[in-house]
Design a protein around this motif. Sequence first.
Motif, PDB file in Angstrom:
ATOM      1  N   GLY A  12       0.818  -0.917  -0.046  1.00 36.98           N
ATOM      2  CA  GLY A  12       0.139   0.072   0.005  1.00 36.98           C
ATOM      3  C   GLY A  12       0.615   0.933  -0.163  1.00 36.98           C
ATOM      4  O   GLY A  12       2.186   1.437   0.066  1.00 36.98           O
ATOM      5  N   VAL A  13       0.482   2.384   0.271  1.00 36.79           N
ATOM      6  CA  VAL A  13       0.759   3.169   0.296  1.00 36.79           C
ATOM      7  C   VAL A  13       0.400   3.868   1.228  1.00 36.79           C
ATOM      8  O   VAL A  13      -0.859   4.823   1.619  1.00 36.79           O
ATOM      9  N   LEU A  14       1.357   5.041   2.173  1.00 34.19           N
ATOM     10  CA  LEU A  14       0.710   5.697   2.933  1.00 34.19           C
ATOM     11  C   LEU A  14      -0.022   7.425   2.598  1.00 34.19           C
ATOM     12  O   LEU A  14       0.841   7.867   2.621  1.00 34.19           O
ATOM     13  N   SER A  15      -1.101   7.249   3.393  1.00 33.83           N
ATOM     14  CA  SER A  15      -1.538   8.693   3.279  1.00 33.83           C
ATOM     15  C   SER A  15      -1.020   9.630   3.916  1.00 33.83           C
ATOM     16  O   SER A  15      -1.718  10.574   4.327  1.00 33.83           O
ATOM     17  N   VAL A  16      -0.822   9.142   5.320  1.00 37.95           N
ATOM     18  CA  VAL A  16      -0.515   9.706   6.768  1.00 37.95           C
ATOM     19  C   VAL A  16       1.197   9.437   7.282  1.00 37.95           C
ATOM     20  O   VAL A  16       0.791   7.791   6.939  1.00 37.95           O
ATOM     21  N   GLY A  17       2.431   9.636   7.155  1.00 43.51           N
ATOM     22  CA  GLY A  17       3.433   9.163   7.443  1.00 43.51           C
ATOM     23  C   GLY A  17       3.031   8.610   9.205  1.00 43.51           C
ATOM     24  O   GLY A  17       2.318   9.191   9.716  1.00 43.51           O
ATOM     25  N   THR A  18       4.101   8.181   8.893  1.00 46.29           N
ATOM     26  CA  THR A  18       4.572   7.168  10.717  1.00 46.29           C
ATOM     27  C   THR A  18       5.467   7.702  11.129  1.00 46.29           C
ATOM     28  O   THR A  18       5.545   8.323  11.107  1.00 46.29           O
ATOM     29  N   ARG A  19       5.398   7.666  12.714  1.00 45.75           N
ATOM     30  CA  ARG A  19       6.291   8.506  13.694  1.00 45.75           C
ATOM     31  C   ARG A  19       6.928   7.535  14.462  1.00 45.75           C
ATOM     32  O   ARG A  19       6.828   7.684  15.752  1.00 45.75           O
ATOM     33  N   GLY A  20       7.408   6.583  13.713  1.00 44.75           N
ATOM     34  CA  GLY A  20       7.674   5.166  14.746  1.00 44.75           C
ATOM     35  C   GLY A  20       6.668   4.831  15.950  1.00 44.75           C
ATOM     36  O   GLY A  20       5.390   4.804  15.471  1.00 44.75           O
ATOM     37  N   SER A  21       7.652   4.804  16.434  1.00 48.00           N
ATOM     38  CA  SER A  21       6.992   4.733  18.263  1.00 48.00           C
ATOM     39  C   SER A  21       6.283   5.201  18.924  1.00 48.00           C
ATOM     40  O   SER A  21       5.168   5.366  19.040  1.00 48.00           O
ATOM     41  N   ASP A  22       6.316   6.827  18.105  1.00 47.45           N
ATOM     42  CA  ASP A  22       5.648   7.926  18.420  1.00 47.45           C
ATOM     43  C   ASP A  22       4.071   7.951  18.031  1.00 47.45           C
ATOM     44  O   ASP A  22       3.486   8.665  18.827  1.00 47.45           O
ATOM     45  N   GLY A  23       3.610   7.112  17.061  1.00 50.78           N
ATOM     46  CA  GLY A  23       2.433   7.150  16.752  1.00 50.78           C
ATOM     47  C   GLY A  23       2.281   6.568  15.393  1.00 50.78           C
ATOM     48  O   GLY A  23       3.588   6.145  14.040  1.00 50.78           O
ATOM     49  N   PRO A  24       0.634   6.174  14.966  1.00 50.80           N
ATOM     50  CA  PRO A  24       0.585   5.824  13.803  1.00 50.80           C
ATOM     51  C   PRO A  24       0.106   6.671  12.943  1.00 50.80           C
ATOM     52  O   PRO A  24       0.185   7.876  13.139  1.00 50.80           O
ATOM     53  N   GLY A  25       0.405   6.048  11.303  1.00 55.93           N
ATOM     54  CA  GLY A  25       0.374   6.441  10.346  1.00 55.93           C
ATOM     55  C   GLY A  25      -0.945   6.011   9.325  1.00 55.93           C
ATOM     56  O   GLY A  25      -1.467   5.653  10.858  1.00 55.93           O
ATOM     57  N   GLU A  26      -1.212   6.341   8.165  1.00 56.71           N
ATOM     58  CA  GLU A  26      -2.726   5.464   7.778  1.00 56.71           C
ATOM     59  C   GLU A  26      -2.208   5.059   6.142  1.00 56.71           C
ATOM     60  O   GLU A  26      -1.380   5.774   5.673  1.00 56.71           O
ATOM     61  N   VAL A  27      -2.518   3.836   5.757  1.00 61.23           N
ATOM     62  CA  VAL A  27      -2.357   3.033   4.772  1.00 61.23           C
ATOM     63  C   VAL A  27      -3.654   2.819   3.910  1.00 61.23           C
ATOM     64  O   VAL A  27      -4.436   2.299   4.542  1.00 61.23           O
ATOM     65  N   HIS A  28      -3.230   3.106   2.735  1.00 56.83           N
ATOM     66  CA  HIS A  28      -4.711   3.175   1.663  1.00 56.83           C
ATOM     67  C   HIS A  28      -3.786   1.322   1.347  1.00 56.83           C
ATOM     68  O   HIS A  28      -2.960   1.333   0.039  1.00 56.83           O
ATOM     69  N   ILE A  29      -4.587   0.416   1.398  1.00 55.31           N
ATOM     70  CA  ILE A  29      -4.120  -0.813   0.529  1.00 55.31           C
ATOM     71  C   ILE A  29      -5.566  -1.424  -0.261  1.00 55.31           C
ATOM     72  O   ILE A  29      -6.462  -1.410  -0.298  1.00 55.31           O
ATOM     73  N   LYS A  30      -5.255  -2.020  -1.316  1.00 55.99           N
ATOM     74  CA  LYS A  30      -5.664  -3.458  -2.454  1.00 55.99           C
ATOM     75  C   LYS A  30      -6.220  -3.858  -1.645  1.00 55.99           C
ATOM     76  O   LYS A  30      -5.147  -5.153  -1.706  1.00 55.99           O
ATOM     77  N   ILE A  31      -7.726  -4.843  -1.268  1.00 52.37           N
ATOM     78  CA  ILE A  31      -7.933  -6.271  -0.478  1.00 52.37           C
ATOM     79  C   ILE A  31      -9.571  -5.994  -1.207  1.00 52.37           C
ATOM     80  O   ILE A  31      -9.740  -5.081  -1.190  1.00 52.37           O
ATOM     81  N   ARG A  32      -9.760  -7.386  -1.177  1.00 48.87           N
ATOM     82  CA  ARG A  32     -11.655  -7.671  -0.833  1.00 48.87           C
ATOM     83  C   ARG A  32     -12.278  -7.216  -1.904  1.00 48.87           C
ATOM     84  O   ARG A  32     -13.185  -6.435  -2.095  1.00 48.87           O
ATOM     85  N   GLY A  33     -10.884  -6.282  -3.269  1.00 48.92           N
ATOM     86  CA  GLY A  33     -11.559  -6.058  -4.853  1.00 48.92           C
ATOM     87  C   GLY A  33     -11.840  -4.632  -4.105  1.00 48.92           C
ATOM     88  O   GLY A  33     -12.563  -4.339  -5.378  1.00 48.92           O
ATOM     89  N   GLY A  34     -11.222  -3.991  -3.357  1.00 50.24           N
ATOM     90  CA  GLY A  34     -11.265  -2.604  -3.314  1.00 50.24           C
ATOM     91  C   GLY A  34      -9.609  -2.293  -2.670  1.00 50.24           C
ATOM     92  O   GLY A  34      -9.161  -2.364  -2.867  1.00 50.24           O
ATOM     93  N   SER A  35     -10.261  -1.268  -2.013  1.00 41.74           N
ATOM     94  CA  SER A  35      -9.238  -0.363  -1.842  1.00 41.74           C
ATOM     95  C   SER A  35      -9.428  -0.324  -0.178  1.00 41.74           C
ATOM     96  O   SER A  35     -10.948   0.532  -0.183  1.00 41.74           O
ATOM     97  N   GLU A  36      -8.888  -0.748   1.629  1.00 37.17           N
ATOM     98  CA  GLU A  36      -9.138  -0.020   2.729  1.00 37.17           C
ATOM     99  C   GLU A  36      -8.222   0.505   3.229  1.00 37.17           C
ATOM    100  O   GLU A  36      -7.116   0.527   2.356  1.00 37.17           O
ATOM    101  N   THR A  37      -9.199   1.817   4.134  1.00 38.62           N
ATOM    102  CA  THR A  37      -7.940   2.087   4.538  1.00 38.62           C
ATOM    103  C   THR A  37      -7.111   1.646   6.291  1.00 38.62           C
ATOM    104  O   THR A  37      -8.713   0.885   6.802  1.00 38.62           O
TER     105      THR A  37
END
Length: 86
Positions: A12-37
């Motif tokens: 997938g591609v990160l739509s929001v960058g990750t911060r390592g152990s300081d916090g999550p980001g957000e990723v969009h992936i192709k899955i189940r015939g569509g895309s999910e975040t």
Amino acid sequence: MARDEACIGCVGVLSVGTRGSDGPGEVHIKIRGGSETFLAWSEKPLPRGATVLVIESRGARTVDVIEWEDSLGDIPRIPVLFLMRR
């Protein structure tokens, strides 16, 4: 919440960058015939637009990712996300 094993191994591609152990980001992936975040955690900070591989599911639409470079060019493309990488 139960793990979502279908997302493990997806690229997938990160739509929001990750911060390592300081916090999550957000990723969009192709899955189940569509895309999910999903919320995306990584060991080290990764920038917005980075291509990542999902290596683990934490459940509750949360995954662990690593930076991914596809040397063969076979990364599944999500047209809207491709524009975000620029």
